[in-house]
Design a protein around this motif. Structure first.
Motif, PDB file in Angstrom:
ATOM      1  N   GLY A 105     -17.711  -8.576   3.480  1.00 49.89           N
ATOM      2  CA  GLY A 105     -17.209  -9.073   4.762  1.00 49.89           C
ATOM      3  C   GLY A 105     -15.740  -9.434   4.728  1.00 49.89           C
ATOM      4  O   GLY A 105     -15.231 -10.069   5.675  1.00 49.89           O
ATOM      5  N   VAL A 106     -15.033  -9.022   3.669  1.00 50.20           N
ATOM      6  CA  VAL A 106     -13.613  -9.368   3.538  1.00 50.20           C
ATOM      7  C   VAL A 106     -12.792  -8.573   4.551  1.00 50.20           C
ATOM      8  O   VAL A 106     -12.931  -7.352   4.669  1.00 50.20           O
ATOM      9  N   SER A 107     -11.925  -9.275   5.258  1.00 52.04           N
ATOM     10  CA  SER A 107     -11.055  -8.638   6.250  1.00 52.04           C
ATOM     11  C   SER A 107      -9.983  -7.803   5.561  1.00 52.04           C
ATOM     12  O   SER A 107      -9.364  -8.258   4.592  1.00 52.04           O
ATOM     13  N   VAL A 108      -9.788  -6.564   6.037  1.00 48.33           N
ATOM     14  CA  VAL A 108      -8.761  -5.679   5.493  1.00 48.33           C
ATOM     15  C   VAL A 108      -7.828  -5.241   6.621  1.00 48.33           C
ATOM     16  O   VAL A 108      -8.278  -4.736   7.647  1.00 48.33           O
ATOM     17  N   ILE A 109      -6.529  -5.456   6.401  1.00 49.30           N
ATOM     18  CA  ILE A 109      -5.506  -5.015   7.346  1.00 49.30           C
ATOM     19  C   ILE A 109      -4.597  -4.042   6.615  1.00 49.30           C
ATOM     20  O   ILE A 109      -4.171  -4.305   5.486  1.00 49.30           O
ATOM     21  N   GLU A 110      -4.312  -2.908   7.237  1.00 50.50           N
ATOM     22  CA  GLU A 110      -3.419  -1.928   6.627  1.00 50.50           C
ATOM     23  C   GLU A 110      -2.042  -2.018   7.279  1.00 50.50           C
ATOM     24  O   GLU A 110      -1.923  -2.105   8.504  1.00 50.50           O
ATOM     25  N   ILE A 111      -1.011  -2.023   6.423  1.00 49.30           N
ATOM     26  CA  ILE A 111       0.375  -2.082   6.891  1.00 49.30           C
ATOM     27  C   ILE A 111       0.985  -0.706   6.693  1.00 49.30           C
ATOM     28  O   ILE A 111       1.046  -0.195   5.571  1.00 49.30           O
ATOM     29  N   LYS A 112       1.418  -0.088   7.758  1.00 42.02           N
ATOM     30  CA  LYS A 112       2.000   1.254   7.709  1.00 42.02           C
ATOM     31  C   LYS A 112       3.527   1.166   7.780  1.00 42.02           C
ATOM     32  O   LYS A 112       4.088   0.133   8.201  1.00 42.02           O
ATOM     33  N   PRO A 113       4.232   2.233   7.378  1.00 40.71           N
ATOM     34  CA  PRO A 113       5.696   2.220   7.488  1.00 40.71           C
ATOM     35  C   PRO A 113       6.142   1.899   8.907  1.00 40.71           C
ATOM     36  O   PRO A 113       5.540   2.359   9.885  1.00 40.71           O
ATOM     37  N   ALA A 114       7.159   1.080   9.008  1.00 39.26           N
ATOM     38  CA  ALA A 114       7.766   0.682  10.292  1.00 39.26           C
ATOM     39  C   ALA A 114       6.884  -0.250  11.108  1.00 39.26           C
ATOM     40  O   ALA A 114       7.255  -0.647  12.220  1.00 39.26           O
ATOM     41  N   ASP A 115       5.708  -0.630  10.605  1.00 41.32           N
ATOM     42  CA  ASP A 115       4.882  -1.619  11.309  1.00 41.32           C
ATOM     43  C   ASP A 115       5.557  -2.985  11.271  1.00 41.32           C
ATOM     44  O   ASP A 115       6.284  -3.308  10.327  1.00 41.32           O
ATOM     45  N   ASN A 116       5.285  -3.791  12.295  1.00 43.64           N
ATOM     46  CA  ASN A 116       5.607  -5.204  12.188  1.00 43.64           C
ATOM     47  C   ASN A 116       4.634  -5.836  11.194  1.00 43.64           C
ATOM     48  O   ASN A 116       3.446  -5.485  11.165  1.00 43.64           O
ATOM     49  N   PHE A 117       5.122  -6.750  10.392  1.00 51.07           N
ATOM     50  CA  PHE A 117       4.242  -7.356   9.403  1.00 51.07           C
ATOM     51  C   PHE A 117       3.249  -8.286  10.092  1.00 51.07           C
ATOM     52  O   PHE A 117       3.607  -9.003  11.038  1.00 51.07           O
ATOM     53  N   PRO A 118       1.996  -8.292   9.643  1.00 51.76           N
ATOM     54  CA  PRO A 118       0.981  -9.130  10.291  1.00 51.76           C
ATOM     55  C   PRO A 118       1.272 -10.606  10.086  1.00 51.76           C
ATOM     56  O   PRO A 118       1.930 -11.005   9.115  1.00 51.76           O
ATOM     57  N   ALA A 119       0.772 -11.425  11.001  1.00 49.42           N
ATOM     58  CA  ALA A 119       0.918 -12.870  10.866  1.00 49.42           C
ATOM     59  C   ALA A 119       0.254 -13.322   9.570  1.00 49.42           C
ATOM     60  O   ALA A 119      -0.780 -12.773   9.162  1.00 49.42           O
ATOM     61  N   GLU A 120       0.848 -14.297   8.928  1.00 46.53           N
ATOM     62  CA  GLU A 120       0.321 -14.776   7.653  1.00 46.53           C
ATOM     63  C   GLU A 120       0.113 -16.287   7.712  1.00 46.53           C
ATOM     64  O   GLU A 120       1.068 -17.054   7.774  1.00 46.53           O
ATOM     65  N   ASN A 121      -1.164 -16.692   7.697  1.00 47.11           N
ATOM     66  CA  ASN A 121      -1.502 -18.108   7.783  1.00 47.11           C
ATOM     67  C   ASN A 121      -2.017 -18.675   6.458  1.00 47.11           C
ATOM     68  O   ASN A 121      -2.280 -19.869   6.365  1.00 47.11           O
TER      69      ASN A 121
END
Length: 501
Positions: A105-121
């Motif tokens: 159930g671990v959340s996975v987010i993929e960061i692609k080139p030129a993406d805005n970086f996801p929020a980090e809490n």
């Protein structure tokens, strides 16, 4: 000695273990990740605290995926994984662990080139972006991501190596490196971790064993090695029955001027405390009262002004020269006289090193297998300016071989470089020892060990270790902020006795 491997050697050792244990590469990755998590859960016990694992798509990223899965299995409540997909390439072990992670159930987010970086809490970030295979400075998307994470000011725990840092070699001063509060590294520390150039990027490092074939690692004959306590226990020779002061040699310390007698006293005292049967200090006439008052066990040869004293050279098994000696012409004349008459290995420190840097003609008189003990600035005066510590090590290897000398380069992890090209990193000492006079004590210890018939290599290795060990025994259990050199010198007999037990 613990071998310290270069990146190619690390890959070679991994491959050998996989082929000959035998173990699959994915299972070796599982073992490494389990070792990481075993240390992590004991030191980050709050399972309600959010953790983000940043992964690349190589094997370091594969470690990160496995770590994320294992933390979930350990009931950490808020684990997320962020995968930097900055290329289409991915290792097979990364892909296998990615599939395993998707079954949790671990959340996975993929960061692609030129993406805005996801929020980090998450207050804790695990860095598994890039590992030991990095061979050029970060650019582009990875550099931007590292800069972004650094700007978050979170607690960062790196897997094996902080992203952007080379395991060995020169670290550019403007390198983009993910700054780590803690690195949990596999099998042995990386060479660069032991150099001051890494201080801006690593606060603390812990080594975890992942079962790499140790016999094969030693067969690689890395010239870089870390000194361990068991090595010193093997090298030290306990004092035997029916021995006498003559058994342990006669050492001469040539040091001090009117204003710098403290250096001479510390060096001579350390020489006596570390076991020389007899210790004589060659000091200016004005320092004789101070010498007799400080330690009546010491003998003296008195220097009277610019006059070079008459010395019975055959009496002495070793000579240490330089602490507080000064750089005047009379100091140079005394040093030249010693070089002309004494042909056994000697210890050359402090002002004697500065005299070598100024009067190049002195070099030709240095006995083979002598020991130079410079700190960073003295090293650069002797051999030219250097941009970083890796350059200094490479110069040290070259000069030690060419001049047939030992070079002990003082550092948090003091480095001993031999004429044969071996590089030994000392693993004792602490910041409480950062006080004036500590180097004078070290000179006395090494001179004493030479007098006791230890080889120059043994004297360097043992001297650096017991010097740091005595400082550790004074500072760490007692939580002392400062250890004074005189305290450390007096501690030496007890420290050495423990190591000989």
């Amino acid at each position: 000695m613990l071998p310290l491997l270069t990146s190619p050697q690390i890959r070679e050792a991994d491959a050998y273990t996989i082929a000959n244990e035998p173990v699959s590469s994915i299972d070796l990755m599982e073992r490494a990740s389990k070792a990481f998590v075993g240390w992590f859960v004991n030191h980050f016990p709050d399972k309600k605290k959010a953790i983000s694992v940043y992964c690349g798509t190589g094997n370091n990223g594969g470690d990160g995926l496995a770590i994320g899965r294992m933390l979930d299995e350990h009931q950490y409540k808020s684990v997320s994984v962020k995968v930097a997909r900055f290329s289409d390439k991915a290792s097979s072990d990364f892909n296998a662990n990615f599939k395993r992670l998707q079954q949790t159930g671990v959340s996975v987010i993929e960061i692609k080139p030129a993406d805005n970086f996801p929020a980090e809490n998450s207050p804790v970030i695990i860095d598994a972006l890039l590992g030991t295979g990095l061979n050029k400075p970060l650019t582009g998307d990875y550099k931007n991501l590292v800069s972004h994470i650094n700007s978050l000011k979170r607690t960062v725990v790196a897997v094996d190596v902080p992203t952007g840092l080379f395991s060995e070699g020169e670290v550019p001063s403007d390198a983009a490196v993910l700054k780590s509060n803690l690195v949990i590294t596999f099998q042995q520390p990386k060479i660069n971790f032991l150099l001051p150039d890494c201080a801006p990027y690593i606060e603390c490092c812990e080594v975890v064993n992942i079962g790499i074939d140790e016999k094969f690692v030693r067969s690689l004959n890395s010239p870089y090695r870390a000194v361990e306590e068991k090595d010193i226990r093997k090298l030290l020779k306990p004092r035997s029955r029916f021995s006498n002061k003559g058994t342990y040699g006669h050492a001469l310390i040539v040091a001090g001027q009117d204003e710098t007698m403290g250096a001479a006293l510390l060096s001579a005292a350390a020489c006596a405390y570390s076991g020389a049967g007899l210790t004589t200090a060659c000091v200016p006439k004005c320092g004789l009262t101070a010498l007799n008052s400080y330690m009546p066990e010491l003998m003296a040869i008195v220097r009277n002004g610019a006059e070079v004293p008459v010395i019975e050279w055959e009496k002495f098994n070793s000579i240490g020269i330089g602490p507080g000696l000064g750089k005047q012409e009379d100091s140079m004349a005394l040093f030249a006289d010693i070089l002309a008459n004494y042909k056994k290995p000697m210890v050359i420190d402090a002002d004697a090193l500065n005299l070598l840097a100024t009067y190049k003609e002195l070099w030709s008189g240095i006995p083979e297998n002598s020991i130079l003990t410079p700190h960073m600035k003295e090293f650069d005066r002797l051999f030219g300016d250097h941009v970083n510590w890796w350059q200094r090590i490479q110069t040290g290897i070259e000069k030690a071989a060419k001049l047939k000398l030992y070079i002990l380069l003082k550092n948090d992890y003091t480095i001993v470089i031999t004429p044969q090209g071996n590089v030994y990193f000392n693993t004792t000492s602490n910041s409480a020892m950062a006080t004036g006079g500590m180097g004078d004590v070290l000179t006395g210890i090494i001179t004493s060990l030479l007098a006791q018939k230890y080889s120059p290599e043994e004297a360097c290795i043992i001297g650096a270790y017991v010097h740091g060990k005595a400082g550790d025994e004074l500072a760490l259990p007692n939580r002392l902020n400062v250890v004074m050199p005189g305290q450390l010198a007096a501690r030496l007999p007890a420290t050495m006795a423990k190591l000989m037990a």
